[in-house]
Design a protein around this motif. Structure first.
Motif, PDB file in Angstrom:
ATOM      1  N   ARG A   1       2.566   5.712  -8.936  1.00 43.98           N
ATOM      2  CA  ARG A   1       3.884   5.287  -8.450  1.00 43.98           C
ATOM      3  C   ARG A   1       3.704   4.745  -7.040  1.00 43.98           C
ATOM      4  NH1 ARG A   1       3.073  10.478  -7.802  1.00 43.98           N
ATOM      5  NH2 ARG A   1       3.547  11.389  -5.772  1.00 43.98           N
ATOM      6  N   LEU A   2       4.599   3.857  -6.651  1.00 43.91           N
ATOM      7  CA  LEU A   2       4.498   3.217  -5.339  1.00 43.91           C
ATOM      8  C   LEU A   2       5.239   4.011  -4.267  1.00 43.91           C
ATOM      9  CD1 LEU A   2       5.045  -0.476  -6.489  1.00 43.91           C
ATOM     10  CD2 LEU A   2       2.873   0.642  -5.936  1.00 43.91           C
ATOM     11  N   ASP A   3       6.294   4.742  -4.671  1.00 45.14           N
ATOM     12  CA  ASP A   3       7.092   5.463  -3.676  1.00 45.14           C
ATOM     13  C   ASP A   3       6.816   6.963  -3.739  1.00 45.14           C
ATOM     14  OD1 ASP A   3       8.860   5.553  -1.550  1.00 45.14           O
ATOM     15  OD2 ASP A   3      10.540   6.082  -2.844  1.00 45.14           O
ATOM     16  N   ASP A   4       7.058   7.632  -2.621  1.00 46.43           N
ATOM     17  CA  ASP A   4       6.820   9.073  -2.478  1.00 46.43           C
ATOM     18  C   ASP A   4       5.418   9.442  -2.960  1.00 46.43           C
ATOM     19  OD1 ASP A   4       7.287  11.608  -1.645  1.00 46.43           O
ATOM     20  OD2 ASP A   4       8.323  12.248  -3.467  1.00 46.43           O
ATOM     21  N   ASN A   5       4.447   8.736  -2.393  1.00 48.77           N
ATOM     22  CA  ASN A   5       3.042   8.952  -2.722  1.00 48.77           C
ATOM     23  C   ASN A   5       2.339   9.215  -1.386  1.00 48.77           C
ATOM     24  OD1 ASN A   5       0.237   8.365  -3.084  1.00 48.77           O
ATOM     25  ND2 ASN A   5       0.717   7.230  -4.949  1.00 48.77           N
ATOM     26  N   ALA A   6       1.923  10.479  -1.174  1.00 43.80           N
ATOM     27  CA  ALA A   6       1.472  10.904   0.166  1.00 43.80           C
ATOM     28  C   ALA A   6       0.291  10.082   0.685  1.00 43.80           C
ATOM     29  CB  ALA A   6       1.109  12.384   0.132  1.00 43.80           C
ATOM     30  N   GLY A   7      -0.757   9.949  -0.118  1.00 38.90           N
ATOM     31  CA  GLY A   7      -1.947   9.224   0.336  1.00 38.90           C
ATOM     32  C   GLY A   7      -1.684   7.749   0.550  1.00 38.90           C
ATOM     33  N   PHE A   8      -0.905   7.151  -0.340  1.00 41.65           N
ATOM     34  CA  PHE A   8      -0.568   5.728  -0.242  1.00 41.65           C
ATOM     35  C   PHE A   8       0.236   5.472   1.040  1.00 41.65           C
ATOM     36  CE2 PHE A   8       1.853   1.981  -2.341  1.00 41.65           C
ATOM     37  CZ  PHE A   8       0.843   1.086  -2.019  1.00 41.65           C
ATOM     38  N   TYR A   9       1.154   6.384   1.328  1.00 38.31           N
ATOM     39  CA  TYR A   9       1.984   6.316   2.539  1.00 38.31           C
ATOM     40  C   TYR A   9       1.093   6.327   3.785  1.00 38.31           C
ATOM     41  CZ  TYR A   9       5.444   8.114   5.965  1.00 38.31           C
ATOM     42  OH  TYR A   9       6.247   8.323   7.053  1.00 38.31           O
ATOM     43  N   GLU A  10       0.119   7.242   3.807  1.00 34.84           N
ATOM     44  CA  GLU A  10      -0.771   7.346   4.972  1.00 34.84           C
ATOM     45  C   GLU A  10      -1.641   6.097   5.103  1.00 34.84           C
ATOM     46  OE1 GLU A  10      -0.534   9.505   7.264  1.00 34.84           O
ATOM     47  OE2 GLU A  10       0.759  10.969   6.277  1.00 34.84           O
TER      48      GLU A  10
ATOM     49  N   MET B   1       3.360  -1.566 -11.790  1.00 31.13           N
ATOM     50  CA  MET B   1       3.188  -1.478 -10.339  1.00 31.13           C
ATOM     51  C   MET B   1       2.565  -2.765  -9.786  1.00 31.13           C
ATOM     52  SD  MET B   1       1.617   2.334 -10.535  1.00 31.13           S
ATOM     53  CE  MET B   1       0.884   2.438  -8.926  1.00 31.13           C
ATOM     54  N   ARG B   2       1.577  -3.250 -10.500  1.00 30.96           N
ATOM     55  CA  ARG B   2       0.868  -4.466 -10.082  1.00 30.96           C
ATOM     56  C   ARG B   2       1.845  -5.654 -10.003  1.00 30.96           C
ATOM     57  NH1 ARG B   2      -2.832  -8.583 -11.667  1.00 30.96           N
ATOM     58  NH2 ARG B   2      -4.823  -8.328 -10.590  1.00 30.96           N
TER      59      ARG B   2
ATOM     60  N   GLN C   1       2.846  -7.885  -6.811  1.00 30.11           N
ATOM     61  CA  GLN C   1       2.625  -9.344  -6.844  1.00 30.11           C
ATOM     62  C   GLN C   1       3.899 -10.100  -6.504  1.00 30.11           C
ATOM     63  OE1 GLN C   1       1.008 -10.642 -10.578  1.00 30.11           O
ATOM     64  NE2 GLN C   1      -1.099 -10.368  -9.943  1.00 30.11           N
ATOM     65  N   ASP C   2       4.975  -9.716  -7.194  1.00 34.71           N
ATOM     66  CA  ASP C   2       6.241 -10.439  -7.036  1.00 34.71           C
ATOM     67  C   ASP C   2       6.819 -10.315  -5.632  1.00 34.71           C
ATOM     68  OD1 ASP C   2       5.946 -11.056  -9.677  1.00 34.71           O
ATOM     69  OD2 ASP C   2       7.509  -9.689 -10.409  1.00 34.71           O
ATOM     70  N   GLU C   3       6.708  -9.108  -5.059  1.00 31.30           N
ATOM     71  CA  GLU C   3       7.409  -8.850  -3.803  1.00 31.30           C
ATOM     72  C   GLU C   3       6.531  -8.935  -2.553  1.00 31.30           C
ATOM     73  OE1 GLU C   3       9.879  -5.351  -4.071  1.00 31.30           O
ATOM     74  OE2 GLU C   3      10.320  -5.742  -6.197  1.00 31.30           O
ATOM     75  N   TYR C   4       5.204  -8.748  -2.725  1.00 36.83           N
ATOM     76  CA  TYR C   4       4.345  -8.677  -1.522  1.00 36.83           C
ATOM     77  C   TYR C   4       3.112  -9.564  -1.611  1.00 36.83           C
ATOM     78  CZ  TYR C   4       7.384  -4.729  -0.688  1.00 36.83           C
ATOM     79  OH  TYR C   4       8.487  -3.949  -0.501  1.00 36.83           O
ATOM     80  N   ASP C   5       3.049 -10.404  -2.665  1.00 36.96           N
ATOM     81  CA  ASP C   5       1.900 -11.278  -2.845  1.00 36.96           C
ATOM     82  C   ASP C   5       0.586 -10.480  -2.798  1.00 36.96           C
ATOM     83  OD1 ASP C   5       0.804 -13.736  -3.407  1.00 36.96           O
ATOM     84  OD2 ASP C   5       0.415 -14.206  -1.310  1.00 36.96           O
ATOM     85  N   SER C   6       0.636  -9.292  -3.400  1.00 35.07           N
ATOM     86  CA  SER C   6      -0.541  -8.419  -3.412  1.00 35.07           C
ATOM     87  C   SER C   6      -0.780  -7.971  -4.848  1.00 35.07           C
ATOM     88  CB  SER C   6      -0.321  -7.231  -2.477  1.00 35.07           C
ATOM     89  OG  SER C   6      -1.501  -6.476  -2.367  1.00 35.07           O
ATOM     90  N   GLY C   7      -1.265  -6.765  -5.055  1.00 34.55           N
ATOM     91  CA  GLY C   7      -1.498  -6.282  -6.420  1.00 34.55           C
ATOM     92  C   GLY C   7      -2.289  -4.997  -6.401  1.00 34.55           C
ATOM     93  N   ILE C   8      -2.891  -4.668  -7.530  1.00 36.22           N
ATOM     94  CA  ILE C   8      -3.802  -3.528  -7.621  1.00 36.22           C
ATOM     95  C   ILE C   8      -5.075  -4.049  -8.277  1.00 36.22           C
ATOM     96  CG2 ILE C   8      -4.211  -1.231  -8.619  1.00 36.22           C
ATOM     97  CD1 ILE C   8      -1.156  -0.826  -8.664  1.00 36.22           C
ATOM     98  N   ALA C   9      -6.199  -3.854  -7.621  1.00 37.46           N
ATOM     99  CA  ALA C   9      -7.474  -4.304  -8.184  1.00 37.46           C
ATOM    100  C   ALA C   9      -7.949  -3.281  -9.217  1.00 37.46           C
ATOM    101  CB  ALA C   9      -8.509  -4.453  -7.072  1.00 37.46           C
TER     102      ALA C   9
END
Length: 434
Positions: free
Chosen positions: A15-24, A63-64, A68-76
């Motif tokens: 998940r993209l939100d409320d994810n401790a490590g991702f947030y840090e 999630m990917r 992509q749509d909102e941040y021009d990024s993704g997940i490798a």
């Protein structure tokens, strides 16, 4: 890509939100490259149409797409052994730090140790965070520092400690602009990793105020289907445990809350006692002379024991990847006590079939029914598979759904006599553990 990046490694936190490590990671000083590794060490042991792999793949693609749509990024996406993937990443990117969330299972601990060591050799940091539980490792222990081995005092201490913390929700939205801008990150289809789309479907979870409020009165009746189906979502992290705890507290339902605490109890047991993955918590229970009859095990697996409630549970599991918790206790007890088949056989079968399979809870519950685990059911407590129908499915609604042939002449006769099997179990267990 020559500029320095930090990596966030998604695992059991899809998940993209409320994810401790991702947030840090997102709040760090370098752009973040999110990755996921389809670990061949794990995947190679699974059936090629495993519903859990389909579920993980679908969650990642969702999630990917958002990134992509909102941040021009993704997940490798990568497929292989984690250490080999990191060797490749080191060639492609200049990495400062790898961020990820804690995983407590024995294989995961070894894997993370190996990755940390490898990164250290290249002067790359490895930072991990608590995310899938409220309290971990030895955060809830007795006054003398020893781990709890009984649930009720653990639960009481857990609740007392919970009053002293401020439950943080890790809102990532305002930091997602710190992602690596790269919309052509490697992607993988299911067939790329050797899998096919499963015909089984993992249900959405349902945690409505009504379900939580009625949980205590409805949860024991398999025909009602009144469980939350949260299991797989907590297992793979498509939902945050912090948000679920907040919901349980808001509805003031102790029983629902305590089920979430059971999960953490078993996790800390596996963390403190990793040998319980395949050895009895109480060593003398490894002296039991299991019968381990393969033909009888096959009948149990197929739901052809001649005991309708046992068979209903096994057929539900085989067809859907889910089994009602009350019925799990019965089928587990029947395997270990009526058939005298090693709990490890049942644990392995559940590991293959259950969508919500989580090692700590599965091992903990199997050892509970076998009598060999922490806070276990005593060995002389043997469920009567017939009287359980009267208690939990007296109108045969659940049985009719899963065993429509239970009144037909073709339905198998009971494979063991309850009274005789009970006595045989008592004799075998007594000689092993006394």
């Amino acid at each position: 890509m020559t500029h320095t990046v930090n990596i966030f490694w998604f695992r059991r936190d899809l998940r993209l939100d409320d994810n401790a490590g991702f947030y840090e990671a997102l709040r760090s000083k370098h752009p973040v490259l999110p990755i996921f590794i389809f670990d061949s060490e794990i995947l190679d042991k699974l059936p090629k149409n495993d519903a859990r792999v389909t579920f993980i793949h679908k969650a990642l693609q969702g999630m990917r797409q958002t990134l992509q749509d909102e941040y021009d990024s993704g997940i490798a996406m990568y497929h292989g052994k984690p250490k080999e993937i990191y060797k490749e990443l080191l060639k492609d990117f200049k990495i400062d730090t790898v961020y990820t969330n804690h995983d407590y299972e024995p294989y995961a601990k070894e894997r993370d140790q190996e990755i940390e060591q490898h990164l250290e050799e290249h002067n790359i940091g490895f930072k991990t965070f608590k995310d899938q539980v409220i309290f971990e490792k030895d955060e809830v222990v007795k006054k003398d520092g020893d781990p709890y081995k009984v649930y009720t005092p653990y639960m009481r201490t857990w609740k007392e400690k919970f009053k002293t913390i401020d439950l943080e929700i890790f809102y990532t939205n305002s930091y997602l602009k710190n992602l690596v801008e790269h919309s052509r990150l490697p992607n993988l289809s299911l067939s790329d990793i050797g899998f096919e789309t499963s015909q089984q479907h993992i249900s959405e979870y349902e945690v409505t105020p009504t379900l939580i409020q009625q949980y205590e009165e409805t949860r024991n009746y398999p025909a009602k289907d009144a469980t939350s189906r949260l299991g797989p979502h907590l297992r793979f992290g498509t939902v945050s445990v912090r948000k679920m705890i907040k919901k349980a507290i808001a509805e003031k339902n102790e029983i629902f809350w305590q089920e979430l605490i059971w999960r953490e109890f078993f996790m800390q047991i596996l963390w403190h006692y990793p040998h319980t993955e395949d050895k009895a918590f109480k060593p003398k229970y490894d002296r039991i002379e299991w019968r381990n009859n393969e033909e009888e095990f096959k009948k149990w697996c197929e739901g052809k024991t001649g005991y309708p409630l046992v068979d209903a549970g096994m057929r539900q599991l085989n067809e859907t990847g889910f089994m009602h918790n009350r019925v799990r206790m019965l089928v587990g007890s029947f395997l270990c006590k009526h058939l005298l088949i090693d709990w490890r056989w049942g644990e392995a079968y559940f590991a293959e079939k259950l969508h919500d399979y989580e090692m700590a809870s599965n091992v903990g519950n199997w050892q509970w029914v076998a009598g060999s685990g922490v806070d276990a059911s005593p060995y002389f407590r043997i469920f009567n598979p017939t009287s359980q129908i009267q208690k939990f499915d007296k109108n045969h609604e659940y049985i009719k759904k899963w065993v429509p042939d239970y009144q037909e002449l073709t339905y198998p006769k009971p494979m063991v006599d309850h009274k005789e099997a009970r006595q045989r179990c008592l004799d075998i267990y007594k000689s092993a553990v006394n």
